[in-house]
Design a protein around this motif. Structure first.
Motif, PDB file in Angstrom:
ATOM      1  N   ARG A   1      49.873  -4.111   6.762  1.00  0.00           N
ATOM      2  CA  ARG A   1      48.591  -3.558   7.141  1.00  0.00           C
ATOM      3  C   ARG A   1      48.246  -4.567   8.384  1.00  0.00           C
ATOM      4  N   ILE A   2      47.396  -4.023   9.336  1.00  0.00           N
ATOM      5  CA  ILE A   2      46.984  -5.177  10.197  1.00  0.00           C
ATOM      6  C   ILE A   2      45.845  -5.698   9.727  1.00  0.00           C
ATOM      7  N   GLY A   3      45.617  -7.140   9.682  1.00  0.00           N
ATOM      8  CA  GLY A   3      44.787  -8.020   9.066  1.00  0.00           C
ATOM      9  C   GLY A   3      44.178  -8.928  10.009  1.00  0.00           C
ATOM     10  N   TRP A   4      43.674  -9.969   9.303  1.00  0.00           N
ATOM     11  CA  TRP A   4      43.189 -11.159  10.269  1.00  0.00           C
ATOM     12  C   TRP A   4      43.544 -12.355   9.291  1.00  0.00           C
ATOM     13  N   ASN A   5      42.897 -13.459   9.813  1.00  0.00           N
ATOM     14  CA  ASN A   5      43.143 -14.665   9.133  1.00  0.00           C
ATOM     15  C   ASN A   5      41.688 -15.365   8.756  1.00  0.00           C
ATOM     16  N   SER A   6      41.456 -15.131   7.387  1.00  0.00           N
ATOM     17  CA  SER A   6      40.119 -15.582   7.160  1.00  0.00           C
ATOM     18  C   SER A   6      40.131 -16.045   5.649  1.00  0.00           C
ATOM     19  N   ARG A   7      40.417 -17.558   5.628  1.00  0.00           N
ATOM     20  CA  ARG A   7      40.670 -18.253   4.264  1.00  0.00           C
ATOM     21  C   ARG A   7      39.544 -19.228   4.085  1.00  0.00           C
ATOM     22  N   LEU A   8      39.145 -19.570   2.769  1.00  0.00           N
ATOM     23  CA  LEU A   8      38.444 -20.557   2.428  1.00  0.00           C
ATOM     24  C   LEU A   8      39.448 -21.827   2.527  1.00  0.00           C
ATOM     25  N   ASP A   9      39.017 -23.007   3.481  1.00  0.00           N
ATOM     26  CA  ASP A   9      39.622 -24.185   3.199  1.00  0.00           C
ATOM     27  C   ASP A   9      39.759 -24.906   1.835  1.00  0.00           C
TER      28      ASP A   9
ATOM     29  N   VAL B   1      44.754 -12.435   4.960  1.00  0.00           N
ATOM     30  CA  VAL B   1      46.000 -13.170   5.343  1.00  0.00           C
ATOM     31  C   VAL B   1      47.063 -12.189   6.058  1.00  0.00           C
ATOM     32  N   HIS B   2      46.524 -11.763   7.204  1.00  0.00           N
ATOM     33  CA  HIS B   2      47.355 -10.955   8.061  1.00  0.00           C
ATOM     34  C   HIS B   2      47.867  -9.708   7.541  1.00  0.00           C
ATOM     35  N   GLY B   3      47.341  -9.073   6.643  1.00  0.00           N
ATOM     36  CA  GLY B   3      47.621  -8.003   5.915  1.00  0.00           C
ATOM     37  C   GLY B   3      48.780  -8.271   5.320  1.00  0.00           C
ATOM     38  N   LYS B   4      48.977  -9.079   4.367  1.00  0.00           N
ATOM     39  CA  LYS B   4      50.193  -9.483   3.674  1.00  0.00           C
ATOM     40  C   LYS B   4      50.662  -8.626   2.587  1.00  0.00           C
ATOM     41  N   GLY B   5      51.793  -8.514   2.272  1.00  0.00           N
ATOM     42  CA  GLY B   5      52.461  -7.642   1.393  1.00  0.00           C
ATOM     43  C   GLY B   5      52.862  -8.628   0.159  1.00  0.00           C
ATOM     44  N   GLU B   6      54.222  -8.704  -0.005  1.00  0.00           N
ATOM     45  CA  GLU B   6      54.878  -9.634  -0.976  1.00  0.00           C
ATOM     46  C   GLU B   6      54.283 -11.074  -0.525  1.00  0.00           C
ATOM     47  N   ASP B   7      54.317 -11.560   0.702  1.00  0.00           N
ATOM     48  CA  ASP B   7      53.969 -12.680   1.089  1.00  0.00           C
ATOM     49  C   ASP B   7      53.477 -12.641   2.709  1.00  0.00           C
ATOM     50  N   LYS B   8      53.084 -13.765   3.151  1.00  0.00           N
ATOM     51  CA  LYS B   8      52.323 -13.573   4.531  1.00  0.00           C
ATOM     52  C   LYS B   8      53.403 -13.339   5.761  1.00  0.00           C
ATOM     53  N   TYR B   9      54.814 -13.306   5.237  1.00  0.00           N
ATOM     54  CA  TYR B   9      55.765 -12.875   6.377  1.00  0.00           C
ATOM     55  C   TYR B   9      56.222 -11.326   6.200  1.00  0.00           C
ATOM     56  N   ASP B  10      55.632 -10.738   5.228  1.00  0.00           N
ATOM     57  CA  ASP B  10      55.638  -9.332   4.763  1.00  0.00           C
ATOM     58  C   ASP B  10      54.338  -8.815   4.836  1.00  0.00           C
ATOM     59  N   ASN B  11      54.201  -7.931   6.249  1.00  0.00           N
ATOM     60  CA  ASN B  11      52.914  -7.502   6.622  1.00  0.00           C
ATOM     61  C   ASN B  11      52.727  -6.128   6.564  1.00  0.00           C
TER      62      ASN B  11
ATOM     63  N   ASP C   1      36.310  -3.477  -8.270  1.00  0.00           N
ATOM     64  CA  ASP C   1      37.072  -2.619  -8.103  1.00  0.00           C
ATOM     65  C   ASP C   1      38.542  -3.172  -7.843  1.00  0.00           C
ATOM     66  N   ASP C   2      39.637  -3.045  -8.616  1.00  0.00           N
ATOM     67  CA  ASP C   2      40.795  -3.698  -8.522  1.00  0.00           C
ATOM     68  C   ASP C   2      41.566  -3.396  -7.043  1.00  0.00           C
ATOM     69  N   LYS C   3      41.728  -1.946  -6.723  1.00  0.00           N
ATOM     70  CA  LYS C   3      42.179  -1.679  -5.375  1.00  0.00           C
ATOM     71  C   LYS C   3      41.518  -2.260  -4.281  1.00  0.00           C
ATOM     72  N   MET C   4      40.154  -2.459  -4.265  1.00  0.00           N
ATOM     73  CA  MET C   4      39.769  -3.268  -3.238  1.00  0.00           C
ATOM     74  C   MET C   4      39.941  -4.639  -3.259  1.00  0.00           C
ATOM     75  N   ALA C   5      40.113  -5.131  -4.384  1.00  0.00           N
ATOM     76  CA  ALA C   5      40.377  -6.576  -4.393  1.00  0.00           C
ATOM     77  C   ALA C   5      41.680  -6.773  -3.837  1.00  0.00           C
ATOM     78  N   ASP C   6      42.841  -6.009  -4.182  1.00  0.00           N
ATOM     79  CA  ASP C   6      44.092  -6.148  -3.672  1.00  0.00           C
ATOM     80  C   ASP C   6      43.831  -5.923  -2.166  1.00  0.00           C
ATOM     81  N   TYR C   7      43.299  -5.002  -1.615  1.00  0.00           N
ATOM     82  CA  TYR C   7      43.293  -4.821  -0.195  1.00  0.00           C
ATOM     83  C   TYR C   7      42.719  -6.024   0.261  1.00  0.00           C
ATOM     84  N   LEU C   8      41.434  -6.533  -0.235  1.00  0.00           N
ATOM     85  CA  LEU C   8      40.843  -7.788   0.597  1.00  0.00           C
ATOM     86  C   LEU C   8      42.078  -8.920   0.618  1.00  0.00           C
ATOM     87  N   ARG C   9      42.587  -9.131  -0.345  1.00  0.00           N
ATOM     88  CA  ARG C   9      43.589 -10.492  -0.558  1.00  0.00           C
ATOM     89  C   ARG C   9      44.668 -10.226   0.233  1.00  0.00           C
ATOM     90  N   SER C  10      44.892  -9.001   0.741  1.00  0.00           N
ATOM     91  CA  SER C  10      45.997  -8.606   1.865  1.00  0.00           C
ATOM     92  C   SER C  10      45.454  -8.840   3.224  1.00  0.00           C
TER      93      SER C  10
END
Ligand SMILES: *Cc1c(COP(=O)(O)O)cnc(C)c1O
Length: 375
Positions: A230-238, A218-228, A206-215
């Motif tokens: 939505r409310i998100g959280w921080n969950s990345r693979l190192d 990383v803190h509900g990022k838009g263009e980048d992580k300083y453009d927010n 699901d493309d839309k779901m993938a976009d949402y998850l990628r955002s």
């Protein structure tokens, strides 16, 4: 003897592994980067889905799917009674209600009849809105997704495959983590594909779901992580874990998955007739997260475990308590009885299992069992 020999695995992969880790250290970039992007591409290709979104662990992966589906207070999400706590925890965490259903005795996986009964009961009661089904690929074998997909369709529910233990398994020609509307896995070190710390991933077409998850990861990022946006959280693979995983994925595909299946075949050949061995259904392929036998009673299981421990053979009980009996779920209502789960909690025992088991080790474990039952 090790229950799951990660030290021996490292010894086998040492040259490549050290090089991969060193490369990350030398580049000095520890979050994101090409190592993570490349791993996501490899994982998606292997599983056979469009998108793989890595994250910090398998529990976050499940939680973020709940968030993507807007699971909230008043919703019912159906969860097997026999699984690791996280499968149900994430439902309660979103404020929704986990409704536990029973599993099949032979596969340890979803009993579709029990699931349907639970759905019907929730509908009949009219208090909660049925929203989604979580099915688990317990111990490495995919659940019955052909039936589960039909049930999901019949009741208009979303289906989530919790493939934390299932990565590498197959149902027909389809790989684990490709079923349902989304699937998740965990790279906890002891899982079929593990890293050297915590890690996880979500798979979806699901493309839309993938976009949402990628955002959202990383803190509900838009263009980048300083453009927010939505409310998100921080969950990345190192990045280091991604580098480790790409070395491990190669070994997993080239020989580990095959070797663990050979170990399972040897166990089963040596143990059949002595004790109830695990069943892999026709058309299914397991990644053998665990090799789980069944004894006749809790007393027998516990004395067998002690007997093996005295012979330096480590075993584990996954799981000794039903989900619905966990203290944390004390206020969660039971809609259906789960007698098979209760019986399994009393009788299951997981034997040492990993791709690097030698014939001598398998011999030692099976002789320990033979001595116990013939004493
Ligand atoms: C391990 C596991 C998880 C959680 O994964 P973590 O990476 O430890 O958060 C979820 N579901 C099942 C079935 C698991 O076995």
């Amino acid at each position: 003897m090790e229950f799951r020999d990660l030290k021996l695995q490292y010894k086998n992969l040492k040259t490549e592994m050290d090089q991969a880790i060193e490369e990350v250290l030398e580049k000095g970039a520890f979050i994101g980067g090409t190592a993570v992007a490349e791993l996501e591409k490899q994982l998606a290709d292997y599983v056979g889905v469009k998108h793989c979104i890595t994250c910090a662990n398998g529990t976050d992966a499940l939680s973020m799917v709940m968030m993507a589906w807007n699971i909230q207070a008043g919703d019912a999400v159906f969860v097997p009674d026999f699984t690791f706590f996280a499968s149900g925890e994430v439902v309660s965490f979103e404020g929704a209600v986990p409704v536990f259903y029973d599993v099949c005795r032979d596969t340890f996986n979803a009993d579709v009849k029990s699931l349907e009964e639970a759905i019907e009961k929730v509908i009949e009661e009219g208090e909660l809105t049925p929203k989604a089904i979580i099915a688990v690929d317990l111990f490495g074998q995919p659940a019955d997704y052909l039936s589960l997909e039909k049930v999901a369709q019949k009741y208009g529910l979303l289906l989530l495959e919790d493939g934390a233990q299932g990565f590498g398994g197959m149902l027909g020609q389809r790989r684990a983590c490709s079923f349902g509307d989304a699937a998740t896995t965990s790279f906890f070190p002891a899982k079929p594909l593990g890293c050297y710390g915590d890690g996880g991933a979500i798979f979806t077409n699901d493309d839309k779901m993938a976009d949402y998850l990628r955002s959202v990861k990383v803190h509900g990022k838009g263009e980048d992580k300083y453009d927010n946006v939505r409310i998100g959280w921080n969950s990345r693979l190192d990045t280091i874990q991604a580098a480790i995983l790409s070395v491990k994925l190669k070994a997993f595909i080239e020989y580990e998955l095959e070797n663990v299946n050979k170990a399972a075949e040897k166990y089963t050949a040596l143990l059949s007739g002595l004790v109830e061995t695990p069943v892999v259904l026709e058309g299914y392929y397991s990644s053998w997260a665990q090799y789980t036998i069944k004894t006749e009673s809790r007393e027998q299981r516990d004395s067998l475990q002690n007997w093996l421990k005295d012979r330096d053979i480590p075993t584990m009980v996954y799981y000794s308590k039903e989900m619905h009996k966990q203290l944390a779920f004390k206020d969660v209502k039971s809609y259906v009885e789960c007698p098979v789960t209760s019986q399994l909690c009393d009788t299951v025992l997981a034997l040492p299992m990993h791709p690097y088991m030698t014939d001598q080790e398998i011999q030692k474990v099976t002789e320990g069992l033979r001595d116990f039952f013939n004493k």
